[in-house]
Design an enzyme around this catalytic site. Structure first.
Site, PDB file in Angstrom:
ATOM      1  N   LYS A 198      44.459 -51.631  44.865  1.00 33.65           N
ATOM      2  CA  LYS A 198      44.571 -50.234  45.290  1.00 33.65           C
ATOM      3  C   LYS A 198      43.531 -49.901  46.350  1.00 33.65           C
ATOM      4  O   LYS A 198      43.849 -49.279  47.378  1.00 33.65           O
ATOM      5  CB  LYS A 198      44.421 -49.291  44.091  1.00 33.65           C
ATOM      6  CG  LYS A 198      44.641 -47.820  44.462  1.00 33.65           C
ATOM      7  CD  LYS A 198      44.479 -46.916  43.255  1.00 33.65           C
ATOM      8  CE  LYS A 198      43.020 -46.748  42.883  1.00 33.65           C
ATOM      9  NZ  LYS A 198      42.815 -45.742  41.818  1.00 33.65           N
ATOM     10  N   ASP A 221      47.997 -44.721  43.095  1.00 35.02           N
ATOM     11  CA  ASP A 221      47.066 -44.169  42.117  1.00 35.02           C
ATOM     12  C   ASP A 221      47.868 -43.389  41.082  1.00 35.02           C
ATOM     13  O   ASP A 221      49.096 -43.490  41.034  1.00 35.02           O
ATOM     14  CB  ASP A 221      46.025 -43.287  42.808  1.00 35.02           C
ATOM     15  CG  ASP A 221      46.632 -42.018  43.401  1.00 35.02           C
ATOM     16  OD1 ASP A 221      47.875 -41.904  43.444  1.00 35.02           O
ATOM     17  OD2 ASP A 221      45.847 -41.137  43.816  1.00 35.02           O
TER      18      ASP A 221
END
Length: 211
Positions: free
Chosen positions: A121, A139
């Site tokens: 991420k 997220d």
């Protein structure tokens, strides 16, 4: 799951609603962006920004961070969750950037993910925001929007990311990450989505939505 035509319209409306999307994290260059994203894990962007404003006024590159040291960095970010672990990771990744990348943030996924405290991420955010790659960092907001709206449902982060990359038209790839995060943060909120003001209400497949 939405059709490609529906997905294109979905993004077109998000783009019209937020024509200049950008990260809520404050940074001054790719290095400070990397540090800010590492610090933002399990923390709010607002909280990270409060800690990094004075820090980034003085420390903007790996050499300065290494010179600052772990103890002073811990004091600077002590209001952020897991600050001791994050401080060690930031100092360690700064050493690696100096030793292996001439003090520069690499524009390479594998090299980024090899840095302490950097996962997929974080690498996606840096590649997208700093270097303009059409990556989508999933997220909690992206995960929720992808599943709730039917844009790209999936049981885990990897599945949602793959679904988003597949369904997102190329023309929206650069900013898709921000459109989804901002929509999830400010409209399609976790506990009580603001469906009545949502610009994609009629495209959304959420059965519990209000009209």
């Amino acid at each position: 799951m939405m059709t490609p035509a529906q997905a294109d319209e979905f993004y077109a409306r998000l783009a019209a609603d937020r024509p200049n999307p950008k990260s809520d994290l404050e940074y001054v260059n790719p290095y400070t962006l990397l540090v800010a994203v590492v610090l933002s894990a399990q923390a709010t962007d607002i909280g990270v920004n409060k800690a990094t404003r004075p820090l980034f006024a003085e420390v903007r590159d790996p050499a300065s961070m290494v010179a600052l040291g772990v103890e002073k960095l811990e004091q600077a970010i002590r209001t952020i969750g897991l600050y001791k672990t994050k401080a060690r990771n930031v100092i360690a990744l700064s050493h690696i950037l100096l030793a292996q990348h001439a003090g520069q943030v690499p524009e390479d996924r594998a090299a980024l993910e090899a840095l302490p405290g950097v996962g997929r991420k974080t690498a996606n955010v840096v590649l997208n925001v700093a270097f303009g790659h059409p990556t989508i960092a999933v997220d909690t907001h992206c995960f929720r929007v992808g599943n709730r709206t039917g844009l790209a449902p999936g049981k885990n982060v990897q599945a949602v990311e793959e679904g988003l990359l597949k369904i997102t038209p190329a023309r929206w790839g650069r900013d898709a990450h921000h459109y989804l995060i901002l929509h999830g943060r400010y409209v399609c909120k976790a506990r009580k989505p603001d469906c009545t003001v949502c610009c994609v209400n009629d495209l959304c497949q959420f059965q519990g939505k209000s009209i």
